[in-house]
Design a protein around this motif. Structure first.
Motif, PDB file in Angstrom:
ATOM      1  N   ALA A  22     -14.322  12.533  93.390  1.00  0.00           N
ATOM      2  CA  ALA A  22     -14.195  11.297  94.178  1.00  0.00           C
ATOM      3  C   ALA A  22     -14.559  10.096  93.310  1.00  0.00           C
ATOM      4  CB  ALA A  22     -15.085  11.355  95.410  1.00  0.00           C
ATOM      5  N   ASP A  23     -14.999  10.345  92.101  1.00  0.00           N
ATOM      6  CA  ASP A  23     -15.347   9.313  91.116  1.00  0.00           C
ATOM      7  C   ASP A  23     -16.373   8.322  91.662  1.00  0.00           C
ATOM      8  OD1 ASP A  23     -15.353   8.112  88.639  1.00  0.00           O
ATOM      9  OD2 ASP A  23     -13.498   6.990  88.974  1.00  0.00           O
ATOM     10  N   THR A  24     -17.467   8.853  92.136  1.00  0.00           N
ATOM     11  CA  THR A  24     -18.546   8.077  92.731  1.00  0.00           C
ATOM     12  C   THR A  24     -18.997   6.913  91.856  1.00  0.00           C
ATOM     13  OG1 THR A  24     -19.298  10.088  93.830  1.00  0.00           O
ATOM     14  CG2 THR A  24     -20.868   8.267  93.719  1.00  0.00           C
ATOM     15  N   PHE A  25     -19.047   7.123  90.559  1.00  0.00           N
ATOM     16  CA  PHE A  25     -19.559   6.101  89.644  1.00  0.00           C
ATOM     17  C   PHE A  25     -18.457   5.276  88.981  1.00  0.00           C
ATOM     18  CE2 PHE A  25     -22.843   9.297  90.029  1.00  0.00           C
ATOM     19  CZ  PHE A  25     -23.971   8.533  90.237  1.00  0.00           C
ATOM     20  N   GLY A  26     -17.194   5.610  89.260  1.00  0.00           N
ATOM     21  CA  GLY A  26     -16.081   4.855  88.702  1.00  0.00           C
ATOM     22  C   GLY A  26     -15.915   4.985  87.198  1.00  0.00           C
ATOM     23  N   SER A  27     -16.398   6.068  86.630  1.00  0.00           N
ATOM     24  CA  SER A  27     -16.407   6.216  85.167  1.00  0.00           C
ATOM     25  C   SER A  27     -15.583   7.388  84.643  1.00  0.00           C
ATOM     26  CB  SER A  27     -17.853   6.386  84.688  1.00  0.00           C
ATOM     27  OG  SER A  27     -18.426   7.540  85.296  1.00  0.00           O
ATOM     28  N   VAL A  28     -15.046   8.201  85.515  1.00  0.00           N
ATOM     29  CA  VAL A  28     -14.442   9.457  85.077  1.00  0.00           C
ATOM     30  C   VAL A  28     -13.252   9.260  84.141  1.00  0.00           C
ATOM     31  CG1 VAL A  28     -12.947   9.802  87.090  1.00  0.00           C
ATOM     32  CG2 VAL A  28     -13.752  11.777  85.788  1.00  0.00           C
ATOM     33  N   ALA A  29     -12.379   8.320  84.409  1.00  0.00           N
ATOM     34  CA  ALA A  29     -11.198   8.126  83.550  1.00  0.00           C
ATOM     35  C   ALA A  29     -11.619   7.805  82.118  1.00  0.00           C
ATOM     36  CB  ALA A  29     -10.309   7.027  84.111  1.00  0.00           C
ATOM     37  N   ARG A  30     -12.592   6.953  81.960  1.00  0.00           N
ATOM     38  CA  ARG A  30     -13.093   6.594  80.630  1.00  0.00           C
ATOM     39  C   ARG A  30     -13.760   7.804  79.968  1.00  0.00           C
ATOM     40  NH1 ARG A  30     -16.538   3.172  82.206  1.00  0.00           N
ATOM     41  NH2 ARG A  30     -18.407   4.438  82.013  1.00  0.00           N
ATOM     42  N   GLU A  31     -14.535   8.546  80.731  1.00  0.00           N
ATOM     43  CA  GLU A  31     -15.296   9.670  80.178  1.00  0.00           C
ATOM     44  C   GLU A  31     -14.413  10.832  79.717  1.00  0.00           C
ATOM     45  OE1 GLU A  31     -18.828  10.182  79.719  1.00  0.00           O
ATOM     46  OE2 GLU A  31     -18.743   8.003  79.826  1.00  0.00           O
ATOM     47  N   VAL A  32     -13.283  11.060  80.395  1.00  0.00           N
ATOM     48  CA  VAL A  32     -12.427  12.196  80.040  1.00  0.00           C
ATOM     49  C   VAL A  32     -11.188  11.778  79.252  1.00  0.00           C
ATOM     50  CG1 VAL A  32     -13.232  13.553  82.016  1.00  0.00           C
ATOM     51  CG2 VAL A  32     -11.082  12.256  82.197  1.00  0.00           C
ATOM     52  N   ALA A  33     -11.117  10.521  78.844  1.00  0.00           N
ATOM     53  CA  ALA A  33      -9.928   9.983  78.171  1.00  0.00           C
ATOM     54  C   ALA A  33      -9.509  10.791  76.944  1.00  0.00           C
ATOM     55  CB  ALA A  33     -10.158   8.517  77.792  1.00  0.00           C
ATOM     56  N   GLU A  34     -10.438  11.331  76.201  1.00  0.00           N
ATOM     57  CA  GLU A  34     -10.122  12.071  74.974  1.00  0.00           C
ATOM     58  C   GLU A  34      -9.866  13.560  75.222  1.00  0.00           C
ATOM     59  OE1 GLU A  34     -13.218  11.478  72.096  1.00  0.00           O
ATOM     60  OE2 GLU A  34     -13.317   9.336  72.510  1.00  0.00           O
ATOM     61  N   ILE A  35     -10.007  13.999  76.447  1.00  0.00           N
ATOM     62  CA  ILE A  35      -9.850  15.418  76.778  1.00  0.00           C
ATOM     63  C   ILE A  35      -8.447  15.645  77.336  1.00  0.00           C
ATOM     64  CG2 ILE A  35     -10.703  17.317  78.201  1.00  0.00           C
ATOM     65  CD1 ILE A  35     -13.392  15.747  78.342  1.00  0.00           C
ATOM     66  N   PRO A  36      -7.700  16.601  76.788  1.00  0.00           N
ATOM     67  CA  PRO A  36      -6.389  16.909  77.361  1.00  0.00           C
ATOM     68  C   PRO A  36      -6.574  17.584  78.727  1.00  0.00           C
ATOM     69  CG  PRO A  36      -6.749  18.122  75.292  1.00  0.00           C
ATOM     70  CD  PRO A  36      -8.004  17.405  75.627  1.00  0.00           C
TER      71      PRO A  36
ATOM     72  N   ASN B  25      -5.471  36.572  84.963  1.00  0.00           N
ATOM     73  CA  ASN B  25      -4.542  35.726  84.230  1.00  0.00           C
ATOM     74  C   ASN B  25      -4.864  34.285  84.608  1.00  0.00           C
ATOM     75  OD1 ASN B  25      -2.911  37.743  82.910  1.00  0.00           O
ATOM     76  ND2 ASN B  25      -2.226  38.279  84.954  1.00  0.00           N
ATOM     77  N   CYS B  26      -5.653  33.642  83.798  1.00  0.00           N
ATOM     78  CA  CYS B  26      -6.176  32.310  84.113  1.00  0.00           C
ATOM     79  C   CYS B  26      -5.328  31.239  83.445  1.00  0.00           C
ATOM     80  CB  CYS B  26      -7.623  32.197  83.636  1.00  0.00           C
ATOM     81  SG  CYS B  26      -8.669  33.537  84.240  1.00  0.00           S
ATOM     82  N   LYS B  27      -4.617  30.474  84.276  1.00  0.00           N
ATOM     83  CA  LYS B  27      -3.768  29.396  83.772  1.00  0.00           C
ATOM     84  C   LYS B  27      -4.430  28.034  83.909  1.00  0.00           C
ATOM     85  CE  LYS B  27       0.570  31.701  84.901  1.00  0.00           C
ATOM     86  NZ  LYS B  27       1.771  31.645  85.744  1.00  0.00           N
ATOM     87  N   ASP B  28      -5.286  27.890  84.919  1.00  0.00           N
ATOM     88  CA  ASP B  28      -5.862  26.585  85.234  1.00  0.00           C
ATOM     89  C   ASP B  28      -7.372  26.679  85.423  1.00  0.00           C
ATOM     90  OD1 ASP B  28      -3.388  24.772  85.756  1.00  0.00           O
ATOM     91  OD2 ASP B  28      -2.957  26.632  86.835  1.00  0.00           O
TER      92      ASP B  28
ATOM     93  N   LEU C 155     -11.101  24.567  75.081  1.00  0.00           N
ATOM     94  CA  LEU C 155     -10.519  25.334  76.184  1.00  0.00           C
ATOM     95  C   LEU C 155      -9.106  24.873  76.511  1.00  0.00           C
ATOM     96  CD1 LEU C 155     -13.552  25.842  78.559  1.00  0.00           C
ATOM     97  CD2 LEU C 155     -12.076  27.633  77.605  1.00  0.00           C
ATOM     98  N   ALA C 156      -8.838  23.589  76.351  1.00  0.00           N
ATOM     99  CA  ALA C 156      -7.515  23.045  76.655  1.00  0.00           C
ATOM    100  C   ALA C 156      -6.429  23.638  75.765  1.00  0.00           C
ATOM    101  CB  ALA C 156      -7.535  21.523  76.542  1.00  0.00           C
ATOM    102  N   GLN C 157      -6.812  24.286  74.685  1.00  0.00           N
ATOM    103  CA  GLN C 157      -5.854  24.966  73.821  1.00  0.00           C
ATOM    104  C   GLN C 157      -5.410  26.303  74.419  1.00  0.00           C
ATOM    105  OE1 GLN C 157      -7.596  25.206  69.874  1.00  0.00           O
ATOM    106  NE2 GLN C 157      -8.178  23.058  69.943  1.00  0.00           N
ATOM    107  N   GLN C 158      -6.167  26.798  75.424  1.00  0.00           N
ATOM    108  CA  GLN C 158      -5.886  28.101  76.020  1.00  0.00           C
ATOM    109  C   GLN C 158      -5.529  28.049  77.501  1.00  0.00           C
ATOM    110  OE1 GLN C 158      -8.908  31.142  75.059  1.00  0.00           O
ATOM    111  NE2 GLN C 158      -9.920  29.497  73.943  1.00  0.00           N
ATOM    112  N   ILE C 159      -5.969  26.998  78.176  1.00  0.00           N
ATOM    113  CA  ILE C 159      -5.857  26.927  79.631  1.00  0.00           C
ATOM    114  C   ILE C 159      -5.710  25.465  80.041  1.00  0.00           C
ATOM    115  CG2 ILE C 159      -8.380  26.851  79.934  1.00  0.00           C
ATOM    116  CD1 ILE C 159      -8.054  28.664  82.401  1.00  0.00           C
TER     117      ILE C 159
END
Length: 156
Positions: free
Chosen positions: A53-67, A13-16, A42-46
């Motif tokens: 650690a965001d080594t490159f400081g870009s993660v927030a921008r890169e995942v902004a459109e992903i729920p 039972n995979c929730k996350d 996948l975000a529609q199911q789980i």
């Protein structure tokens, strides 16, 4: 929730879905082609979680459109931080995907741990801690989108 019935193992039972960022979803701080689209599906199911650690400081921008939930962790003691994060979610309902030595505890503790080997390689401890090793992130995400593939690999 994503339910996967694996003969002789039982129902997962995979929730996350907890994902490492650099080396898993991204190279040099940029999402790999095709990852964004698959994570949106996948975000529609789980519930999707990206932990880094965001080594490159870009993660927030890169995942902004992903729920997804984004967790920035300190550079020190990443292995313990990743494990605690999944533990707080409830390890018995977590699918984890990673490639690094700092993903070892996470992969071993999760209900389903998937190690991937891409451009950055994969730590031997991650391989030993995971339930399975997959060639790349797109193939790993496809296993969750098409669970029959996963069942064929993990059944006894």
């Amino acid at each position: 929730m994503l339910q996967i019935d694996i003969p002789s193992r039982g129902v997962l039972n995979c929730k996350d879905l907890v994902l490492d960022y650099n080396g898993t979803l991204a190279v040099d701080g940029s999402l790999l082609p095709g990852v964004r689209e698959r994570l949106k599906l996948l975000a529609q199911q789980i519930r999707v979680h990206v932990i880094t650690a965001d080594t490159f400081g870009s993660v927030a921008r890169e995942v902004a459109e992903i729920p997804c939930q984004l967790a920035i962790i300190p550079a020190a003691e990443q292995a313990a931080a990743k494990y605690r994060y999944a533990q707080d979610l409830g390890l018995e309902t977590v699918v984890a995907i990673g490639n690094g030595r700092n993903d070892q505890q996470l992969l071993q503790g999760a209900a389903l741990g998937i190690a991937i080997m891409q451009a950055e390689g994969v730590a031997s401890g991650a391989i030993q801690s995971a339930d399975l090793l997959i060639a790349d992130i797109l193939a790993a995400l496809e296993l969750l989108l098409k669970p029959q593939r996963l069942i064929a690999t993990l059944r006894n």
